[in-house]
Design an enzyme around this catalytic site. Structure first.
Site, PDB file in Angstrom:
ATOM      1  N   ASP A  83      57.433  23.238  21.957  1.00  0.00           N
ATOM      2  CA  ASP A  83      57.153  24.352  21.047  1.00  0.00           C
ATOM      3  C   ASP A  83      56.472  25.477  21.822  1.00  0.00           C
ATOM      4  OD1 ASP A  83      56.997  25.483  18.348  1.00  0.00           O
ATOM      5  OD2 ASP A  83      54.830  25.255  18.582  1.00  0.00           O
TER       6      ASP A  83
ATOM      7  N   GLU B 255      56.425  31.829  28.095  1.00  0.00           N
ATOM      8  CA  GLU B 255      56.850  32.199  26.738  1.00  0.00           C
ATOM      9  C   GLU B 255      56.510  33.632  26.340  1.00  0.00           C
ATOM     10  OE1 GLU B 255      54.632  29.225  24.380  1.00  0.00           O
ATOM     11  OE2 GLU B 255      53.563  30.907  23.479  1.00  0.00           O
TER      12      GLU B 255
ATOM     13  N   HIS C 112      57.080  28.414  19.457  1.00  0.00           N
ATOM     14  CA  HIS C 112      55.660  28.434  19.082  1.00  0.00           C
ATOM     15  C   HIS C 112      55.498  28.563  17.561  1.00  0.00           C
ATOM     16  CE1 HIS C 112      51.617  29.025  21.253  1.00  0.00           C
ATOM     17  NE2 HIS C 112      51.373  28.569  20.031  1.00  0.00           N
TER      18      HIS C 112
HETATM   19  P1  NAD Z   1      40.528  20.560  20.024  1.00  0.00           P
HETATM   20  O1  NAD Z   1      39.595  21.382  20.823  1.00  0.00           O
HETATM   21  O2  NAD Z   1      40.115  20.068  18.679  1.00  0.00           O
HETATM   22  O3  NAD Z   1      40.955  19.266  20.878  1.00  0.00           O
HETATM   23  C1  NAD Z   1      41.290  19.297  22.232  1.00  0.00           C
HETATM   24  C2  NAD Z   1      40.984  17.918  22.802  1.00  0.00           C
HETATM   25  O4  NAD Z   1      41.428  17.900  24.162  1.00  0.00           O
HETATM   26  C3  NAD Z   1      39.494  17.564  22.792  1.00  0.00           C
HETATM   27  O5  NAD Z   1      39.294  16.292  22.223  1.00  0.00           O
HETATM   28  C4  NAD Z   1      39.120  17.576  24.283  1.00  0.00           C
HETATM   29  O6  NAD Z   1      38.096  16.649  24.614  1.00  0.00           O
HETATM   30  C5  NAD Z   1      40.450  17.198  24.898  1.00  0.00           C
HETATM   31  N1  NAD Z   1      40.516  17.522  26.323  1.00  0.00           N
HETATM   32  C6  NAD Z   1      39.901  18.529  26.985  1.00  0.00           C
HETATM   33  N2  NAD Z   1      40.178  18.442  28.298  1.00  0.00           N
HETATM   34  C7  NAD Z   1      40.968  17.354  28.457  1.00  0.00           C
HETATM   35  C8  NAD Z   1      41.551  16.744  29.577  1.00  0.00           C
HETATM   36  N3  NAD Z   1      41.369  17.205  30.822  1.00  0.00           N
HETATM   37  N4  NAD Z   1      42.314  15.638  29.386  1.00  0.00           N
HETATM   38  C9  NAD Z   1      42.479  15.144  28.134  1.00  0.00           C
HETATM   39  N5  NAD Z   1      41.937  15.669  27.035  1.00  0.00           N
HETATM   40  C10 NAD Z   1      41.178  16.767  27.201  1.00  0.00           C
HETATM   41  O7  NAD Z   1      41.866  21.401  19.950  1.00  0.00           O
HETATM   42  P2  NAD Z   1      43.057  21.223  18.889  1.00  0.00           P
HETATM   43  O8  NAD Z   1      42.783  22.051  17.691  1.00  0.00           O
HETATM   44  O9  NAD Z   1      43.366  19.788  18.703  1.00  0.00           O
HETATM   45  O10 NAD Z   1      44.240  21.952  19.670  1.00  0.00           O
HETATM   46  C11 NAD Z   1      44.778  21.407  20.863  1.00  0.00           C
HETATM   47  C12 NAD Z   1      45.645  22.448  21.532  1.00  0.00           C
HETATM   48  O11 NAD Z   1      46.774  22.708  20.698  1.00  0.00           O
HETATM   49  C13 NAD Z   1      44.947  23.824  21.659  1.00  0.00           C
HETATM   50  O12 NAD Z   1      44.238  23.904  22.882  1.00  0.00           O
HETATM   51  C14 NAD Z   1      46.094  24.781  21.627  1.00  0.00           C
HETATM   52  O13 NAD Z   1      46.452  25.094  22.959  1.00  0.00           O
HETATM   53  C15 NAD Z   1      47.244  24.009  20.976  1.00  0.00           C
HETATM   54  N6  NAD Z   1      47.708  24.609  19.702  1.00  0.00           N
HETATM   55  C16 NAD Z   1      49.040  24.893  19.561  1.00  0.00           C
HETATM   56  C17 NAD Z   1      49.515  25.424  18.369  1.00  0.00           C
HETATM   57  C18 NAD Z   1      50.985  25.726  18.159  1.00  0.00           C
HETATM   58  O14 NAD Z   1      51.332  26.423  17.206  1.00  0.00           O
HETATM   59  N7  NAD Z   1      51.880  25.202  18.982  1.00  0.00           N
HETATM   60  C19 NAD Z   1      48.625  25.682  17.325  1.00  0.00           C
HETATM   61  C20 NAD Z   1      47.269  25.370  17.494  1.00  0.00           C
HETATM   62  C21 NAD Z   1      46.820  24.830  18.687  1.00  0.00           C
END
Ligand code: NAD
Length: 341
Positions: free
Chosen positions: A267, A272, A304
């Site tokens: 996605d 992108e 996305h």
């Molecule tokens: P979040 O901050 O709640 O969770 C991220 C998790 O990743 C945390 O638990 C953190 O400890 C972990 N993390 C950090 N560094 C790490 C590493 N080196 N190895 C493994 N885990 C690690 O964030 P979220 O709300 O769950 O979102 C996650 C990601 O999803 C965001 O960073 C964003 O890039 C992406 N996202 C994409 C969309 C989309 O439409 N495609 C929408 C929202 C978010």
């Protein structure tokens, strides 16, 4: 209005605006009464000059908020950069701190929206519903080529168990999958639910499906690379709804060509910003990697859209406005995760 007019502390300049952004932000602004100005263009060093007398800018995932842009924002007396998304890898936070500009984001608006899209990609790639839809419309009722597998009992490996990874784990458990997880912080609640936290290598070695839910940073950039793909099972499925830079595209293309990677659902894509959120149907696309990826029958690309639900857009508008209101009145935001600088 000339740039010498008085700075409007109530004015928000939106960049990368789509029609749906205008709809949702205009709708919920009735309770806030900010002055909104919408630009369709991305924010970058060339477009920052468009800002006139606004003390707040509102940006999205592919806007470029590097040190050059931040320096110019400071010159224009911008006080707040409000991200209307969760990820913030596109903002130079050190530069914002240097110029005393507050940066806020929407840490969680609908983790379910993204988690459900990740599962939709898995189901589509597995059961080939996109192919069945087209086939039946042409009165081809044959099943050849549509063979899938039961998700029940398969091993799903989750990298990153924050808001979205946690929601995705619940869905995967609901399907009767064995769920493995890797995160820098383990989550006891998830362990109680039946998730096993393991090493990153174990995720790569043991998973039938790997779903990425960690942020993009120096530790996670190209976490899917030749070395990690070599560790994976034959015909593994990789799903990325997080950030494109987590995957080293050339290595994944090679893995697909060799048949090592059986399915890929993305996605998000490393390059992108030149493609997504636009209709390029009349253009010649210059990016050979995305063209190659789209040519594989076992690759599903969505642009996305994982966040794109009614509930998520409502929360994005409300939380963004509340973040700004709170920063303007108190300089703080109650939810500490929302304030980055
Ligand atoms: P979040 O901050 O709640 O969770 C991220 C998790 O990743 C945390 O638990 C953190 O400890 C972990 N993390 C950090 N560094 C790490 C590493 N080196 N190895 C493994 N885990 C690690 O964030 P979220 O709300 O769950 O979102 C996650 C990601 O999803 C965001 O960073 C964003 O890039 C992406 N996202 C994409 C969309 C989309 O439409 N495609 C929408 C929202 C978010």
């Amino acid at each position: 209005m000339s740039s010498s007019a008085a700075l409007n502390t109530n004015k928000i300049a939106f960049f990368s605006t789509q029609a749906y952004d205008k709809t949702f932000f205009n709708k919920y602004n009735k309770d806030f009464d900010f002055q909104l100005e919408f630009f369709e263009t991305q924010l970058n060093p060339q477009t920052v000059s468009l800002i006139e007398n606004a003390s707040i800018v509102c940006v999205f995932v592919n806007d470029i908020i590097n040190a050059t842009v931040i320096e110019q924002l400071a010159e224009k007396k911008v006080k707040i950069i409000a991200l209307r998304c969760a990820g913030f890898n596109n903002v130079d936070l050190e530069a914002a701190k240097k110029y005393n500009i507050k940066v806020c984001r929407v840490p969680a608006y609908s983790p379910q929206a993204v988690a459900e899209h990740a599962m939709a990609m898995i189901l589509t790639l597995n059961r080939k519903t996109h192919k069945a839809y087209n086939r039946v419309r042409e009165q081809n009722f044959s099943l050849n080529g549509l063979l899938g597998f039961d998700l029940f009992g398969k091993t799903i490996g989750i990298i990153g168990t924050g808001n979205i990874g946690k929601a995705f784990a619940k869905i995967a458990l609901g399907f009767g999958c064995k769920v493995l997880a890797y995160d820098i912080i383990e989550n006891d609640e998830m362990v109680k639910d039946g998730v096993s936290f393991v090493t990153l290598d174990e995720i790569f070695k043991s998973s039938d499906i790997i779903s990425l839910h960690c942020p993009l940073n120096n530790q996670t950039k190209h976490i899917i690379n030749k070395k990690s793909i070599d560790l994976m099972k034959e015909h593994v499925m990789i799903i990325n709804t997080s950030r494109g830079g987590l995957i080293e595209t050339a290595c994944v293309i090679e893995g697909l060509k060799q048949g090592k990677i059986g399915y890929l659902g993305i996605d998000v894509y490393e390059q992108e910003e030149k493609l997504f959120f636009r209709d390029l149907s009349e253009d010649i696309i210059q990016d050979d990697d995305i063209q190659r990826l789209m040519s594989f029958p076992n690759v599903l690309v969505t642009a996305h859209q994982a966040f794109f639900t009614n509930e998520a857009l409502t929360q994005i508008a409300l939380i963004t406005f509340n973040n700004i209101k709170s920063l303007l009145t108190t300089g703080e935001i109650e939810n500490k995760a929302a304030l980055l600088v």
